[in-house]
Design an enzyme around this catalytic site. Structure first.
Site, PDB file in Angstrom:
ATOM      1  N   SER A   1      12.365 -21.495 -14.043  1.00  8.11           N
ATOM      2  CA  SER A   1      11.353 -22.527 -14.157  1.00  8.11           C
ATOM      3  C   SER A   1      10.858 -22.999 -12.781  1.00  8.11           C
ATOM      4  CB  SER A   1      11.905 -23.686 -14.992  1.00  8.11           C
ATOM      5  OG  SER A   1      10.906 -24.590 -15.344  1.00  8.11           O
TER       6      SER A   1
ATOM      7  N   LYS B   1      11.083 -17.763 -16.658  1.00  5.41           N
ATOM      8  CA  LYS B   1      10.574 -18.853 -17.488  1.00  5.41           C
ATOM      9  C   LYS B   1       9.273 -19.353 -16.864  1.00  5.41           C
ATOM     10  CE  LYS B   1      11.788 -23.308 -19.560  1.00  5.41           C
ATOM     11  NZ  LYS B   1      10.772 -24.189 -18.929  1.00  5.41           N
TER      12      LYS B   1
ATOM     13  N   GLN C   1       6.883 -27.484 -19.970  1.00  4.22           N
ATOM     14  CA  GLN C   1       7.095 -28.429 -21.057  1.00  4.22           C
ATOM     15  C   GLN C   1       6.640 -29.830 -20.635  1.00  4.22           C
ATOM     16  OE1 GLN C   1       9.735 -26.049 -20.370  1.00  4.22           O
ATOM     17  NE2 GLN C   1       8.626 -24.960 -21.961  1.00  4.22           N
TER      18      GLN C   1
END
Length: 432
Positions: A334, A359, A363
């Protein structure tokens, strides 16, 4: 959340219930279902509001204007009737007590789970408070950073902090958490498991772990204490090479990074190694602020949502001018990949280690009216050169599997870390 339970004989009954559940609870659950889908959020400059009307449809206001959803949505009469039917069977035959609140929360969680996206979740009021606490970095816990594999749900200790209860108890980096008290580690999302580890100061949590280095199954009783976890660790190595490790991108990480960078520069730093191995990610704003301190003027990452709306994050002209290496591995995910991807695209440092997790999605947490919240995957992110790395990861410039060469396998020592030693040699070569 699943608890370990003793196996019991199963009795199967057939036939329809002989009575219906009182309508009050039915209406409460229906209201709960509706409220679970009525989301009010503000993110990326786009206001999103959903509401139910009398025809069981709802309208979304977004960047593309007003959009009417399909007539046959999840809250049609058949779905409501099915929930009521399930509750009737539970009321008649479930051989234990239960809380109506838990049923409602399970419905909300199931709504998000239905997306098939492990990163989109519902948080109860308490879970959301815990999430905010972990983001800020202060809590009553044991002082260990954990990582969870999104596919297998296995939980691993990625860092034991010095002077914490975890270190005092004997936990080590790489230990796999098997259970927390009576809860299996793989039975829940990491944020919920962390909630079980944290608790009232002075109480103890019982951990069962598997130590792969020795093949042992171990158990620890660890006392919870007031722990202030730094997300940045730094030190000056030999020959003017600075070392900064970032364990997670929290709200205060950019300030900690700047403080570490300034301190190393005062020691006449001539080269830098940034270690984001096993860093699970964190806040986009945090990693962007750090990249702004490192890179020259330009884009560091951009996101694109389902409507094609792009949001670009940039750095200014202020930057560093000394050689740099970045350590990565398969658990760098991420925000760590945003960091590694930007460094690679700008050719501003050498990536060393193994391919990153992969990733490439963002979000957004939307607080809800009752103090609960949902986290939803809202966008994809792209490196400065437009690479989408989700499911692919980022390949290092120098591929090198980790090997700790200390034959005694004592506590961690940098000189036995082959990836770190390679980074030192690469930076040193560029300095000459």
């Amino acid at each position: 959340m699943q608890e370990e339970q003793e196996e019991q004989e199963e009795m199967i009954k057939t036939g329809k219930p002989e009575k219906r559940r009182p309508s009050g609870f039915k209406n409460g659950v229906i209201i709960g279902l509706v409220l679970g889908l009525l989301i009010t959020g503000i993110g990326a400059g786009v206001g999103i509001r959903a509401y139910a009307n009398l025809t069981n449809n709802y309208v979304i206001f977004g960047p593309q204007g007003v959009k009417q959803t399909a007539k046959d949505n999840v809250l049609d009469q058949a779905a409501i009737k099915k929930v009521d039917e399930l509750l009737s069977y539970i009321d008649l035959y479930y051989n234990d007590s239960y809380k109506e609140k838990d049923i409602r929360n399970a419905i909300y969680k199931g709504t998000l789970s239905g997306l098939g996206d492990p990163y989109s979740v519902y948080y109860t009021v308490d879970e959301y408070k815990d999430l905010q606490t972990s983001t800020n970095g202060n809590y009553y816990g044991i002082g260990a950073a954990l990582s969870q594999n999104a596919k297998t749900m296995e939980v691993t200790v990625v860092k034991v902090y010095e002077g914490t209860p975890a270190e005092e108890a004997g936990l080590k980096n790489g230990d796999e958490i098997l259970s927390v008290d009576k809860y299996e580690a793989t039975s829940m999302e990491l944020s919920n498991l962390v909630k079980k580890i944290r608790g009232k100061e002075g109480t103890k949590v019982h951990l069962k772990v598997y130590r792969s280095q020795t093949g042992e199954n171990l158990e620890f009783d660890v006392e919870r204490k007031n722990v202030d976890i730094p997300s940045v660790d730094s030190k000056m190595l030999s020959d003017g090479i600075g070392y900064i490790q970032i364990s997670e991108f929290q709200s205060n990480t950019a300030k900690q990074f700047k403080k570490a960078l300034v301190a190393l520069e005062k020691e006449d730093m001539k080269g830098l190694i940034v270690d984001v191995r096993s860093n699970p990610g964190g806040l986009v704003t945090s990693v962007v602020d750090i990249l702004d301190q490192i890179l020259p003027e330009g884009t560091v990452v951009y996101t694109e949502d389902k409507y094609g709306k792009k949001e670009t994050y940039t750095s200014d002209a202020s930057c560093i001018h000394y050689p740099m290496a970045v350590l990565v591995n398969g658990d760098s995910a991420s925000a760590s990949e945003i960091f590694a991807g930007a460094i690679k695209d700008y050719d501003y440092g050498t990536l060393i280690g193994t391919k990153t997790f992969g990733k490439g999605i963002v979000q957004t947490v939307f607080p809800l009216e009752n103090g609960d919240a949902i986290k939803i995957t809202t966008a994809k992110y792209y490196t400065p050169k437009g690479h989408y790395i989700h499911g692919k990861g980022i390949q290092p410039d120098i591929k090198l599997e980790y090997k700790y060469s200390d034959p005694e396998d004592e506590s961690y020592d940098m000189k036995y870390d082959n990836q770190l030693q390679k980074a030192i040699s690469v930076v040193k070569e560029k300095m000459n």
